[in-house]
Design an enzyme around this catalytic site. Structure first.
Site, short mmCIF file in Angstrom:
data_model
loop_
_atom_site.label_atom_id
_atom_site.label_comp_id
_atom_site.label_asym_id
_atom_site.label_seq_id
_atom_site.Cartn_x
_atom_site.Cartn_y
_atom_site.Cartn_z
N GLY A 4 -2.41 49.33 14.60
CA GLY A 4 -3.52 48.96 13.75
C GLY A 4 -3.51 49.75 12.46
O GLY A 4 -2.94 50.86 12.41
N GLN A 61 -6.08 53.17 4.38
CA GLN A 61 -4.91 54.00 4.68
C GLN A 61 -3.75 53.78 3.73
O GLN A 61 -2.86 54.63 3.62
CB GLN A 61 -4.45 53.78 6.13
N CYS A 119 -2.80 58.06 15.11
CA CYS A 119 -3.21 57.46 13.84
C CYS A 119 -2.08 57.60 12.84
O CYS A 119 -1.45 58.65 12.76
CB CYS A 119 -4.47 58.17 13.32
N LEU A 120 -1.84 56.54 12.06
CA LEU A 120 -0.76 56.59 11.07
C LEU A 120 -1.02 57.64 9.99
O LEU A 120 -0.09 58.11 9.35
CB LEU A 120 -0.59 55.21 10.41
N HIS A 155 -11.22 52.17 16.59
CA HIS A 155 -10.53 53.17 15.76
C HIS A 155 -10.47 52.72 14.29
O HIS A 155 -10.75 53.50 13.38
CB HIS A 155 -9.10 53.37 16.32
N GLU A 156 -10.16 51.45 14.09
CA GLU A 156 -10.03 50.95 12.71
C GLU A 156 -11.38 50.77 12.02
O GLU A 156 -11.50 51.01 10.82
CB GLU A 156 -9.23 49.64 12.68
N HIS A 206 -12.29 53.91 10.53
CA HIS A 206 -11.63 54.14 9.24
C HIS A 206 -12.46 53.55 8.09
O HIS A 206 -12.57 54.15 7.03
CB HIS A 206 -10.24 53.50 9.21
#
Ligand code: CO
Length: 169
Positions: free
Chosen positions: A45, A50, A95-96, A137-138, A141
């Site tokens: 995701g 990001q 997480c990226l 999670h997203e 963000h």
């Protein structure tokens, strides 16, 4: 196009992203770039912020049984609102924007969201398992929240120490 991913503790990751009001070609490009970048970095995701676009857009693609993330399987979530949630599950997240760090986070087991797609069409989705975790999670963000903020004080300190160390290398 693959774009650079903002890394913790970049302040831009802490800001609330803006609602999307224009459903044009530019939005399509952004969503395509999000998917390309996410697949390249082996994420499931990604939120637009990001890759430096602070708007409320999310792309999720859970790998299929062959471990592939085909473009046609991606889910694009714009301007989401969560209208129901239930249960609780401890899930090891990554997480990226915080590569190579994983830690357990308590999440809802099931969620239901309303959102619009890239054409501005209204949609809804009920999710459980990894998809439900990724959605939560997203959405965090979009609100400027990172999963490490859920850690206990002790675990957070340990993370900060490990993170600084890994950045030096
Ligand atoms: Co993330």
């Amino acid at each position: 196009m693959i774009r650079p991913v903002l890394l913790y503790p970049d302040k831009r990751l802490r800001k609330r992203s803006a609602e999307i009001t224009r459903f044009d070609e530019k939005l399509g490009e952004l969503l395509d770039d999000m998917h390309d970048t996410m697949v390249e970095k082996k994420g499931v995701g990604i939120a637009a912020v990001q890759i430096g676009a602070p708007v409320r857009a999310i792309t999720i693609n859970i790998p299929d049984e062959n471990g592939e993330q085909l473009r046609e399987n991606r889910i694009e979530i714009i301007n989401p609102t969560m209208f129901s949630c239930s249960g609780g599950v401890l899930w090891s997240e990554g997480c990226l924007s915080i590569p190579e760090f994983n830690e357990d986070v308590m999440r809802f087991e099931k969620v239901a969201i309303a959102f619009v797609d890239r054409n501005g069409e209204e949609r809804s989705l009920e999710a459980q398992g990894l998809l439900a975790i990724a959605i939560q999670h997203e959405i965090d963000h979009l609100n400027g929240k990172l999963f490490v903020e859920y850690l206990s004080l002790l675990k957070r300190k340990k993370f900060e120490k490990e993170w600084k160390k890994s950045r030096k290398n």
